[in-house]
Motif scaffolding. Structure first.
Motif, PDB file in Angstrom:
ATOM      1  N   UNK A 108      89.479  44.732 -43.559  1.00  0.00           N
ATOM      2  CA  UNK A 108      90.789  44.069 -43.604  1.00  0.00           C
ATOM      3  C   UNK A 108      91.502  44.072 -42.264  1.00  0.00           C
ATOM      4  N   UNK A 109      91.098  44.969 -41.352  1.00  0.00           N
ATOM      5  CA  UNK A 109      91.739  44.995 -40.040  1.00  0.00           C
ATOM      6  C   UNK A 109      91.131  43.965 -39.092  1.00  0.00           C
ATOM      7  N   UNK A 110      89.809  43.905 -39.063  1.00  0.00           N
ATOM      8  CA  UNK A 110      89.130  43.048 -38.092  1.00  0.00           C
ATOM      9  C   UNK A 110      88.589  41.750 -38.683  1.00  0.00           C
ATOM     10  N   UNK A 111      88.434  41.717 -40.006  1.00  0.00           N
ATOM     11  CA  UNK A 111      87.845  40.541 -40.642  1.00  0.00           C
ATOM     12  C   UNK A 111      86.331  40.503 -40.534  1.00  0.00           C
ATOM     13  N   UNK A 112      85.712  41.556 -39.973  1.00  0.00           N
ATOM     14  CA  UNK A 112      84.257  41.597 -39.809  1.00  0.00           C
ATOM     15  C   UNK A 112      83.591  41.824 -41.173  1.00  0.00           C
ATOM     16  N   UNK A 113      82.627  40.982 -41.537  1.00  0.00           N
ATOM     17  CA  UNK A 113      81.958  41.142 -42.834  1.00  0.00           C
ATOM     18  C   UNK A 113      80.940  42.279 -42.815  1.00  0.00           C
ATOM     19  N   UNK A 114      80.812  42.935 -43.957  1.00  0.00           N
ATOM     20  CA  UNK A 114      79.791  43.964 -44.118  1.00  0.00           C
ATOM     21  C   UNK A 114      79.398  43.989 -45.583  1.00  0.00           C
ATOM     22  N   UNK A 115      78.389  44.784 -45.919  1.00  0.00           N
ATOM     23  CA  UNK A 115      77.885  44.812 -47.295  1.00  0.00           C
ATOM     24  C   UNK A 115      77.884  46.242 -47.807  1.00  0.00           C
ATOM     25  N   UNK A 116      78.301  46.410 -49.046  1.00  0.00           N
ATOM     26  CA  UNK A 116      78.215  47.707 -49.718  1.00  0.00           C
ATOM     27  C   UNK A 116      77.128  47.630 -50.795  1.00  0.00           C
ATOM     28  N   UNK A 117      76.600  48.811 -51.135  1.00  0.00           N
ATOM     29  CA  UNK A 117      75.432  48.876 -52.022  1.00  0.00           C
ATOM     30  C   UNK A 117      75.664  49.845 -53.166  1.00  0.00           C
ATOM     31  N   UNK A 118      75.055  49.570 -54.336  1.00  0.00           N
ATOM     32  CA  UNK A 118      75.152  50.532 -55.451  1.00  0.00           C
ATOM     33  C   UNK A 118      74.346  51.782 -55.113  1.00  0.00           C
ATOM     34  N   UNK A 119      74.711  52.893 -55.723  1.00  0.00           N
ATOM     35  CA  UNK A 119      73.985  54.143 -55.464  1.00  0.00           C
ATOM     36  C   UNK A 119      72.495  54.020 -55.791  1.00  0.00           C
ATOM     37  N   UNK A 120      72.164  53.102 -56.697  1.00  0.00           N
ATOM     38  CA  UNK A 120      70.763  52.930 -57.101  1.00  0.00           C
ATOM     39  C   UNK A 120      69.884  52.451 -55.952  1.00  0.00           C
ATOM     40  N   UNK A 121      70.512  52.013 -54.836  1.00  0.00           N
ATOM     41  CA  UNK A 121      69.722  51.574 -53.680  1.00  0.00           C
ATOM     42  C   UNK A 121      68.828  52.702 -53.176  1.00  0.00           C
ATOM     43  N   UNK A 122      69.279  53.948 -53.393  1.00  0.00           N
ATOM     44  CA  UNK A 122      68.521  55.109 -52.925  1.00  0.00           C
ATOM     45  C   UNK A 122      67.274  55.358 -53.764  1.00  0.00           C
ATOM     46  N   UNK A 123      67.136  54.612 -54.863  1.00  0.00           N
ATOM     47  CA  UNK A 123      65.944  54.728 -55.700  1.00  0.00           C
ATOM     48  C   UNK A 123      65.131  53.440 -55.698  1.00  0.00           C
ATOM     49  N   UNK A 124      65.579  52.456 -54.894  1.00  0.00           N
ATOM     50  CA  UNK A 124      64.866  51.186 -54.852  1.00  0.00           C
ATOM     51  C   UNK A 124      63.489  51.382 -54.218  1.00  0.00           C
ATOM     52  N   UNK A 125      62.473  50.922 -54.905  1.00  0.00           N
ATOM     53  CA  UNK A 125      61.088  51.154 -54.480  1.00  0.00           C
ATOM     54  C   UNK A 125      60.791  50.549 -53.113  1.00  0.00           C
ATOM     55  N   UNK A 126      61.210  49.291 -52.911  1.00  0.00           N
ATOM     56  CA  UNK A 126      60.930  48.615 -51.641  1.00  0.00           C
ATOM     57  C   UNK A 126      61.653  49.298 -50.489  1.00  0.00           C
ATOM     58  N   UNK A 127      62.913  49.691 -50.725  1.00  0.00           N
ATOM     59  CA  UNK A 127      63.682  50.366 -49.679  1.00  0.00           C
ATOM     60  C   UNK A 127      63.070  51.715 -49.325  1.00  0.00           C
ATOM     61  N   UNK A 128      62.707  52.493 -50.329  1.00  0.00           N
ATOM     62  CA  UNK A 128      62.155  53.822 -50.060  1.00  0.00           C
ATOM     63  C   UNK A 128      60.812  53.743 -49.348  1.00  0.00           C
ATOM     64  N   UNK A 129      59.993  52.740 -49.704  1.00  0.00           N
ATOM     65  CA  UNK A 129      58.710  52.573 -49.032  1.00  0.00           C
ATOM     66  C   UNK A 129      58.921  52.213 -47.558  1.00  0.00           C
ATOM     67  N   UNK A 130      59.820  51.250 -47.302  1.00  0.00           N
ATOM     68  CA  UNK A 130      60.107  50.860 -45.923  1.00  0.00           C
ATOM     69  C   UNK A 130      60.729  52.003 -45.142  1.00  0.00           C
ATOM     70  N   UNK A 131      61.572  52.784 -45.804  1.00  0.00           N
ATOM     71  CA  UNK A 131      62.199  53.932 -45.158  1.00  0.00           C
ATOM     72  C   UNK A 131      61.149  54.942 -44.704  1.00  0.00           C
ATOM     73  N   UNK A 132      60.163  55.209 -45.567  1.00  0.00           N
ATOM     74  CA  UNK A 132      59.095  56.138 -45.204  1.00  0.00           C
ATOM     75  C   UNK A 132      58.302  55.617 -44.011  1.00  0.00           C
ATOM     76  N   UNK A 133      58.054  54.310 -44.004  1.00  0.00           N
ATOM     77  CA  UNK A 133      57.303  53.736 -42.889  1.00  0.00           C
ATOM     78  C   UNK A 133      58.088  53.846 -41.582  1.00  0.00           C
ATOM     79  N   UNK A 134      59.403  53.551 -41.649  1.00  0.00           N
ATOM     80  CA  UNK A 134      60.250  53.619 -40.458  1.00  0.00           C
ATOM     81  C   UNK A 134      60.317  55.045 -39.915  1.00  0.00           C
ATOM     82  N   UNK A 135      60.357  56.004 -40.826  1.00  0.00           N
ATOM     83  CA  UNK A 135      60.465  57.413 -40.424  1.00  0.00           C
ATOM     84  C   UNK A 135      59.104  58.057 -40.165  1.00  0.00           C
ATOM     85  N   UNK A 136      58.036  57.260 -40.314  1.00  0.00           N
ATOM     86  CA  UNK A 136      56.700  57.789 -40.057  1.00  0.00           C
ATOM     87  C   UNK A 136      56.220  58.743 -41.119  1.00  0.00           C
ATOM     88  N   UNK A 137      56.742  58.603 -42.343  1.00  0.00           N
ATOM     89  CA  UNK A 137      56.385  59.522 -43.426  1.00  0.00           C
ATOM     90  C   UNK A 137      55.442  58.888 -44.431  1.00  0.00           C
TER      91      UNK A 137
END
Length: 300
Positions: A139-168
């Motif tokens: 509301x101060x700058x007008x810059x758009x951003x996105x918020x996510x449901x807590x379930x994002x931390x259990x999303x299969x695609x996200x967790x797989x990509x996260x492991x790859x990014x972190x080398x795990x």
């Protein structure tokens, strides 16, 4: 006996707090208390829970009133928020949970095709909306951003990509390989090395990979799609979020069935897909630049 808390209009509350009405409306929107529909502001479930009420006046029409002591959740990028869809997490909040920077988390969401870069900030894509991402605006700058449901931390695609990014990521991860996928990989093992070091399964794939490399287009080979189904593309181009499939075995019934299944999934999720056949591979200089330009990817 305590007196009842007075409720006043949004504009009056903004004035009381020394804010311009437009800024305060954006702050309420950023906190998830109101949302814009049909050129008018409407209360959300969260707004009702925080004391908002709809009022109607013969003089002013429909408007919203709030408790004078309304506590407004901050719309700063590090704040967890509440909306009508439940608790939401910003990229910074997700970053704290997964031990990455907010910049890398947003880059990961972008690579998955859930958000896209705006002139400033990030915008939600249809794929991101499908997993309940919510478009917000500071509301101060007008810059758009996105918020996510807590379930994002259990999303299969996200967790797989996260492991790859972190080398795990390793072979013991939860990725399921079907018997059909195993059969395909056994029948067409990756034995051909491309100019950029990828190991591919056919000469046609090698020619496509080499063309992309020589055109200086960043690409991945056999990238898993960011969906619950276990499906891999032939090539993925992060710029433009473009997937490329080469269809080369049209006389094989199992291959044709697999092709249909993959195309159906691309259509289901609305992904950008470029399909190539043998004739296209023989004319990549003529075919690919035009196909890629359709999705904003320039070559040469």
């Amino acid at each position: 006996m305590s007196s009842e808390i007075k409720k006043i209009s949004t504009s009056a509350l903004a004035k009381q707090r020394g804010l311009v009405s437009k800024e305060f409306f954006q702050a309420l929107s950023g906190a998830g208390y109101i949302e814009r529909k049909n050129d008018a502001w409407h209360l959300t479930e969260a707004g009702l829970q925080h004391g908002g009420e709809n009022k109607t006046s013969p003089k002013y029409g429909d408007y919203i009133v709030w408790p004078e002591n309304l506590e407004l959740l901050g719309s700063d990028s590090s704040t967890e928020q509440q909306s009508s869809s439940g608790k939401l997490m910003t990229a910074s909040a997700v970053a704290k949970q997964v031990e990455l920077s907010a910049q890398r988390v947003n880059a990961l969401f972008s690579e998955l095709g859930w958000i896209k870069k705006a002139l400033k900030g990030w915008e939600l894509t249809p794929q991101g909306k499908a997993i309940n991402g919510v478009q917000k605006e500071d509301y101060r700058s007008g810059v758009p951003y996105v918020s996510w449901p807590e379930s994002i931390l259990e999303n299969k695609a996200f967790m797989l990509s996260l492991k790859e990014v972190k080398g795990e990521h390793d072979d013991s991860s939860e990725v399921t390989t079907t018997s059909e996928q195993v059969s395909f990989r056994e029948k067409f093992p990756a034995k051909l090395r491309t100019a950029d070091g990828h190991m591919v399964r056919s000469k046609a794939e090698m020619l496509i990979d080499n063309w992309l490399y020589m055109a200086e287009i960043v690409h991945a080979y056999e990238r898993k799609l960011p969906i619950e189904e276990d499906m891999y593309c032939d090539f993925y181009i992060p710029t433009g979020k473009v997937y490329i499939e080469y269809w080369g075995y049209e006389n094989d019934d199992k291959y044709i069935a697999r092709k249909k299944q993959k195309i159906d999934l691309y259509n289901k999720y609305g992904f950008h897909l470029i399909q190539l056949n043998d004739d296209d591979v023989k004319n990549l200089d003529d075919v690919l630049p035009k196909m890629l330009l359709k999705y904003g990817v320039q070559t040469y």
